[in-house]
Design a protein around this motif. Structure first.
Motif, PDB file in Angstrom:
ATOM      1  N   CYS A  19       0.880  12.438  -0.673  1.00 35.28           N
ATOM      2  CA  CYS A  19       1.933  11.589  -0.113  1.00 35.28           C
ATOM      3  C   CYS A  19       1.634  11.274   1.342  1.00 35.28           C
ATOM      4  O   CYS A  19       1.874  10.166   1.815  1.00 35.28           O
ATOM      5  N   ALA A  29      -1.461   8.769   1.402  1.00 33.41           N
ATOM      6  CA  ALA A  29      -1.109   7.447   0.892  1.00 33.41           C
ATOM      7  C   ALA A  29       0.072   6.863   1.652  1.00 33.41           C
ATOM      8  O   ALA A  29       0.541   5.784   1.314  1.00 33.41           O
ATOM      9  N   ARG A  67       3.230   7.720   1.670  1.00 36.87           N
ATOM     10  CA  ARG A  67       4.406   7.499   0.841  1.00 36.87           C
ATOM     11  C   ARG A  67       5.448   8.529   1.203  1.00 36.87           C
ATOM     12  O   ARG A  67       5.130   9.563   1.786  1.00 36.87           O
ATOM     13  N   PRO A 111      -1.679   3.118  -5.884  1.00 39.81           N
ATOM     14  CA  PRO A 111      -2.131   2.917  -4.492  1.00 39.81           C
ATOM     15  C   PRO A 111      -3.116   1.760  -4.396  1.00 39.81           C
ATOM     16  O   PRO A 111      -3.886   1.511  -5.320  1.00 39.81           O
ATOM     17  N   LYS A 112      -3.060   1.073  -3.284  1.00 39.88           N
ATOM     18  CA  LYS A 112      -3.801  -0.167  -3.121  1.00 39.88           C
ATOM     19  C   LYS A 112      -5.297  -0.070  -3.456  1.00 39.88           C
ATOM     20  O   LYS A 112      -5.809  -0.879  -4.220  1.00 39.88           O
TER      21      LYS A 112
END
Lengths: 329, 196, 197, 191, 428
Positions: free
Chosen positions: A76, A79, A81, D164-165
């Motif tokens: 997390c 990324a 997030r 995710p990208k």
């Protein structure tokens, strides 16, 4: 999530009220609550595993849970997030993963396993609810084909001297036929008197946990029951064709990963179907595949791969659905 | 019309060029390829059978016409004497033909070794014929001119567990090798003299 | 915007490196990268075919009628593939055995046909050779890298030499088919992270 | 008969052309984003592969082998497949337009589908009989179609997930294909 | 709020509230200012009247040129402002505020136009009663393109907690009888079906009409489900009951019609349920247009920051921005929710738990539908995942473990699609 509708000048008020869309009631269910309930249901099986296998089992389970949580946290962060540890899903993944391992599993195996489960199995698909495969099953499958020895419970648990025969029933069945497992009584199997994963041998505990989850409506009973039915029927058919080579339903039902698979693995939300008939097919075919792999495949236990195969089919199965009201054609 | 002719001409020329180039490369590499194939496909089995020989059996080879087929024989030199020969034969297994090499001492007609080269048997069961020395060593010292059989059929060979068909197939191959040997023995003996 | 010769070469190494950037030629990439050696061998074979076919196609580009160009490309490529096949059998037989049917399958490798169609048929000889060489080297690098990752983790060796010592328990998953897909996917992810174009 | 069934099971599941032998990956990733295209591609491959398998077997047996031209196999097969695809396309366009509509766009892609060429070569390498070749051609193609359809099902699901990208699209597709291959390990040892 | 029971195996059973006795009705005194809301978008240029215009109780106010939209004033006084009001999804309404005068005057336009019960015509009903309590569906009844052959009178309440219809059945059955006979005469439809809950069966039977019993579990009293379960007619996805010739009308609206012709006055008092923060309920009667704050004052309710005011039932109502939001002809309940009782809506993704599928009365594959809606793929959602089959009961959001606002997604998708379609139609 508040509607950003503009308010007319005349009606502007000092107080701000929460404006959102109907319905204004919610039944109070939450992902975290569900996951805590799953943990609760798994507790008896884990406890018995710890009683039998002692400190190493505690180590494996706690390392597994904590490393899963840490992986989730790390992902997390990387990324960028919002943190999702709180929903408990990483903890559940770690816990179930630990339950499937033998008590002597080395630390690196646990850490790699939870990495595969949390990151590859779940997070890269976008986190909870998006994983097409059960993360725990994926991790176990990958580790199982990589390090066969560790998952050979006979060899792995050789050093344990408990008050029952340390034999992995399914391995004995595979190598020596039905006569080798005659010594297992149903009671022994239910009480976990067999070798196996830390939390996967205590049949009674798993059944109790499963029934609890079914009653609470947290897992879908259709999947569990049809899975068990699939196993019983397939085992029976095999047993009737050749009683010397193929064991009856009792062994298949209470040995190996069957019960934990039925109540905790096959029922994972996002990788299983949700409609009634698909759920029945999913469970039944998974049960069928399990016995098929055990009896004629190369693996000792088929639960993991059977579930994986059915995870794969689940999106297709879910296309069988009741007609929506008023749907034209 | 012109275009069609052009297309045809270009295609033809290209094909001709391709054919010519390939034929040339083929001609240049044929010998080498054959040698390589022998070294890597049959080589391991041959070396295994002729363990301890003082020559390179893949170089010391000769061919004999057996009806329509041309058979290769590999000579093993022991203690300065070229008295052992290995050659290929086939048996029918569970998953198709089993290729095997059989080594025979031409002085006493005894099999000195057997090795499976190619097969398509079930991995882990029938494939043991190639990998399990316990099985292949049973053939050592048997007479090459007698038929070879598994124990259930009245022979001396213990079948591998779970792979009776493969075991029988290997025996058939060895028997077939014996037949070839019987048939071609005079020519073999003749050729062997060259290596002495 | 005409590229310099160097640029034509370099683009194959990073900007358009197959199979990562151009998702082409995946089959050999996945199949033969169980070890570095195989990856390298396959790469060299592809370089040879790519350079030769690019050269010939660009030489003949004014003669080949556009209607039958694909057929002509296929003939040219297939010819060189067979040359590679024969040469490899003659001088590197073990490699030929491990690469198996993937050597003849270079003929349907999208990269080779793709370069012939997209580049060599439209550009001069030198450029085409450079392009083919660059692409081929890029392909080789990818294969070698993937092979290295898979071999190091999957068998614990690099070019057959043990890396982690005897206590290492290899992550066999990496050299199995699923590992190939997952590994390639993750490497692709790394590439995307690295080159935010 | 039983042998053929075993052979078929082996080709469809155990030695799945795509997941165990890595053949046909490009169209696998390319046409699996939607269920319809996946089904179309699967059908087209089955259609072409059975014909290609039969014709290449005949060519090998009656043309290349008798004249000792086995080394020309690669060029011969690719030309046969390429022209077969062309021919099938023209034939379908004229006589069965409905089928052409369904399969049409996939047919040109098949020429460079290494699964087709690969299966033809496998048939020769394994020295299958003509009937066996037909069975394997069909089963390998069916296995390809099966994997493709299953993959499309999963892919439709993850299409809308919050991936995710850097992993979007192909990368996540490859990882999922890996999982697919892993799942097919279930059939190991069954045929 | 009704929480999930310990045994989660069965579907949640949300029971409709049933009025056992006739409760006392609390009258709210007339406010100083009332606001009438019309669905018509605000358009200053076409307005037919201006500020300061005097109005009488029961006076019909036509709003715009070239339009037959009107409101009916519930009080006597002066128009103090005419403004735009923005509702859900940015839709615009017209709000007319009226400052109440001290003396009440009754407008007699309706009385002279309508005459007695016997002279009732569809035209009069259409022209004067659209704004009456219960919102009689006058447009549907008089729509020539969609002839109505069955009228369903809903005596049960369709959302939870609301009891208006039940109260009217108990207190004013004669008005309903009268209303039904008027409806029959003016529309010529003889197929009248009464829908009543079990406890109402006895009272409703007294009307002499055909009565059908409706289940007491939400959402069985929603029109689409009544159509399917009781009438045995399935409304095609994306259509409404009137498209297949069935018109739904609430008991309240029927009573309004009956009373209007009986008394010669357009009814202007609305009966609704007030639910306080502690969950206690009172039945309230107030003029249409009364601001909610006056009602709260009468009951000593104080609102704090971040509380919520809901107009309508808990499943299908609307939450409002301001305490001054007026009571409308269709307001069945006003619910006040304390900020601690407001369920959290999260942006968690769907976990595929299947809870929504279990409860959905329309068999929609919500777990997939919601993924498409989240991504904004409304066309696909409509084509493949039955967006238009949704009967808007809100149960999916109610049970959603992730706390997704599924119902909102569905409504906004329908709205956006509808807008896109209209734009397409107008652009050619």
């Amino acid at each position: 999530m508040v509607d950003n509708n503009t308010v007319d000048n005349n009606t502007v008020d000092k107080k701000k009220f929460i404006v959102s869309h109907a319905p204004f009631w919610h039944d109070g269910s939450r992902i975290s609550l569900r996951n805590y309930n799953i943990a609760l249901a798994a507790l008896p099986a884990i406890l018995l595993g710890i009683i039998y296998y002692g400190i190493p089992a505690v180590g494996v389970i706690s390392l597994s849970i904590s490393s899963a949580i840490i992986w989730e946290f790390v992902f997390c962060r990387i990324a960028k997030r919002s943190n999702t540890i709180g929903d408990g899903s990483a903890a559940i993944i770690g816990m179930l993963f630990g339950m499937l391992l033998p008590a002597i599993a080395p630390w690196w195996l646990v850490i790699i396993g939870t990495f595969v489960a949390v990151i590859i199995g779940k997070q890269i698909y976008g986190g909870i609810g998006a994983n097409p495969f059960n993360p725990v099953v994926v991790a176990i499958a990958i580790l199982m084909i990589s390090w066969k020895d560790i998952f050979d419970f006979n060899e792995a648990l050789m050093n344990y001297d408990l008050d029952f025969v340390m034999v992995y029933p399914l391995a004995a069945l595979k190598h020596f036929g039905v006569s080798a497992v005659d010594s297992f009584s149903m009671g022994d199997l239910l009480m976990g008197k067999q070798s196996g994963g830390i939390g996967s041998t205590f049949g009674l505990g798993l059944i109790a946990g499963g029934i609890y989850l079914i009653i609470r409506g947290i897992i879908r009973w259709e999947i569990s029951l049809s899975f068990l039915a699939g196993i019983i029927i397939t085992a029976l058919i095999f047993n009737l064709t050749d009683p010397v080579r193929y064991a009856g339903p009792v062994i298949h039902l209470f040995a190996g990963y069957t019960l934990i698979g039925a109540f905790f693995l096959a029922t994972e939300d996002s990788s299983s179907p949700v409609n009634f008939i698909p759920m029945l097919i999913y469970g039944a075919v998974a049960g069928f595949m399990t016995v098929l792999i055990r009896n004629i495949g190369v693996y000792i236990d088929g639960v993991i791969f059977a579930i994986l195969i059915m995870n794969l089919v689940s999106p297709l199965l879910d296309k069988i659905r009741p007609k929506a009201i008023g749907k034209v054609a | 019309m012109r275009e069609i002719i052009k297309m045809i001409v270009v295609l033809t020329v290209l094909s001709a060029f391709s054919g010519g180039l390939l034929a040339a490369v083929r001609g240049g590499t044929m010998e080498k390829i054959e040698y390589q194939q022998l070294v890597f496909v049959k080589g391991p089995a041959i070396r295994n059978i002729l363990e301890g020989c003082s020559n390179d059996p893949i170089v010391d080879r000769f061919k004999i016409k057996d009806g329509d087929i041309e058979r290769s024989f590999f000579v093993g030199v022991f203690d300065g004497k070229a008295d052992t020969v290995t050659f290929e034969s086939f048996g029918k297994g569970f998953g198709g033909d089993i290729g095997l090499m059989v080594g025979v001492n031409i002085n006493d007609d005894k099999i000195i070794g057997m090795g499976v080269t190619t097969h398509s048997e079930t991995p882990g069961i029938g494939s043991k014929a190639k990998t399990d020395p316990k099985f292949s060593n049973q053939f050592k010292g048997l007479s090459a001119v007698e038929p070879c059989k598994v124990k259930p059929d009245g022979g001396e060979i213990d079948a591998m567990s779970g792979a009776t068909v493969t075991s029988k197939g290997v025996c058939v191959g060895v028997t077939e090798a014996g037949n070839i040997y019987k048939r071609l023995k005079p020519q073999i003996a003749e050729k062997m003299k060259e290596f002495k | 915007m005409a590229k310099t010769i160097t640029q034509e070469f370099v683009k194959g190494l990073w900007d358009e490196i197959p199979p990562f950037r151009l998702v082409l030629g995946l089959c050999p990439t996945l199949a033969v990268t169980k070890s570095v050696e195989n990856g390298l061998g396959m790469g060299v074979a592809v370089v040879f075919v790519l350079v030769c076919s690019n050269m010939l196609v660009s030489l003949l580009r004014n003669i080949i009628p556009s209607k039958v160009r694909i057929a002509c490309f296929i003939i040219i490529i297939a010819t060189f593939v067979i040359v590679v096949e024969l040469v490899m059998q003659a001088y590197a037989y073990p490699l030929f055995l491990t690469l198996g049917i993937f050597i003849p399958l270079i003929v349907v490798n999208c990269i080779v046909l793709g370069r012939a169609e997209a580049f060599a048929y439209k550009n001069g000889v030198v450029r085409s050779i450079v392009d083919g060489f660059g692409m081929g080297i890029g392909f080789t690098i990818s294969l070698t890298a993937l092979g290295a990752v898979r071999e190091v983790f999957g068998s614990g060796t690099f070019f057959g030499i043990s890396v982690f010592g005897p206590s290492f328990q290899p992550f066999t998953f990496m050299i199995e088919a699923p590992g190939a897909f997952v590994c390639l996917g993750l490497m692709l992810c790394m590439m995307n992270l690295a080159g935010n174009k | 008969m039983g042998d053929y069934v075993l052979l078929a099971i082996s080709c469809i599941l155990v030695n799945n052309i795509l997941l165990a032998q890595y053949l046909g990956c490009c169209p696998f990733l390319g046409t699996s984003k939607k269920m319809e295209t996946a089904v179309g591609m699967g059908m087209a491959v089955i259609f072409v592969l059975v014909m290609a398998g039969a014709i290449t077997w005949l060519i090998e047996a009656y043309l290349l082998k008798p004249f000792g031209l086995e080394y020309l196999r690669t060029i011969a097969f690719i030309l046969v497949i390429a022209s077969l695809v062309q021919f099938v396309e023209m034939f379908l366009k004229k006589s069965i337009p409905a089928l052409y509509k369904g399969l049409g766009i996939f047919l040109p892609l098949i020429t460079t589908n290494c699964a087709v060429m690969g299966v033809c070569l496998i048939n020769i390498n394994e020295e299958y009989t003509f009937i066996q070749s037909l069975v394997t051609s069909f089963s390998y193609a069916a296995g390809f179609g099966l994997a493709l359809v299953l993959f499309a099902g999963v892919r439709e699901r993850i299409l809308l997930a919050r991936v995710p990208k850097p992993l979007e699209d192909t990368a996540i597709g490859l990882v999922t294909a890996g999982m697919l291959a892993l799942a097919f390990f279930a059939f190991k040892g069954m045929a | 709020m009704i929480k999930r029971s310990f045994i989660g195996l069965s579907k949640p059973r949300l029971k409709y509230r049933s009025l056992e006795d006739t409760p006392s009705l609390k009258q709210i005194p007339t406010s100083k200012e009332v606001t009438l809301l019309s669905n018509c978008p605000f358009d200053k240029k076409k307005l037919l009247f201006k500020k300061k215009v005097a109005v009488k109780t029961g006076q019909k106010l036509l709003l715009y040129k070239e339009s037959d939209e009107y409101v009916v004033s519930s009080v006597t006084g002066k128009v103090s402002s005419i403004s735009s009001y923005t509702g859900d999804f940015g839709r615009s309404y017209t709000a007319i505020a009226i400052e109440v005068a001290d003396d009440e005057e009754i407008d007699d336009e309706f009385k002279s136009a309508a005459g007695g019960s016997k002279d009732a015509t569809l035209e009069t009903v259409k022209n004067y009663l659209a704004f009456a309590p219960g919102n009689p569906p006058v447009k549907l009844l008089s729509d020539k393109d969609k002839p109505i052959n069955t009228i369903v009178v809903c005596c049960a309440d369709s959302d939870l907690l609301t009891t208006t219809n039940q109260y009217i059945i108990k207190s004013d059955i004669d008005a309903i009888k009268n209303g039904i006979s008027i409806l029959k005469t003016i529309t010529g439809v003889n197929d009248i079906i009464m829908i009543a809950s079990q406890s109402q069966m006895h009272e409703v039977s007294a009307t002499g009409e055909k009565v059908n019993q409706v289940n007491d579990t939400y959402p069985s009293a929603l029109p689409h489900l009544i159509m399917k379960d009781i009438l045995g007619k399935v409304v095609p996805a994306g259509k409404s009951p009137e498209d297949i010739g069935v018109c739904f009308i609430s008991a309240e609206a029927v009573a309004s019609i009956g009373n209007a012709f009986n008394s010669g006055l357009i009814p202007a008092t609305k009966i609704f349920t007030l639910v306080k923060k502690d969950g206690s309920k009172s039945l309230v009667s107030a003029r249409i247009g009364t601001p909610a704050s006056d009602i709260f004052k009468a009951f000593n309710i104080t609102l704090n920051e971040n509380d919520r005011i809901i107009f309508g039932g808990p499943m299908t109502g609307l939450s409002v921005y301001s305490e001054d939001h007026p009571v409308q002809p269709d307001t069945g309940a006003i619910i006040v929710q304390d900020k601690d009782d407001i369920p959290v809506i999260s942006d968690y993704p769907c976990t595929n738990c299947g809870g929504c599928i279990r409860v959905c009365p329309a068999n929609i594959q919500i777990n997939l539908l919601v993924r498409f809606l989240e991504a904004g793929l409304y066309e696909e959602a409509a084509d493949q995942y039955d967006l238009y089959s949704c009967i808007e009961c809100g149960l999916c959001s109610y049970v959603c473990v992730s706390g997704m606002p599924i119902f909102q997604y569905i409504k906004s998708a329908k709205y956006e699609l509808g807008r896109a379609n209209t734009a397409e139609a107008t652009n050619g």
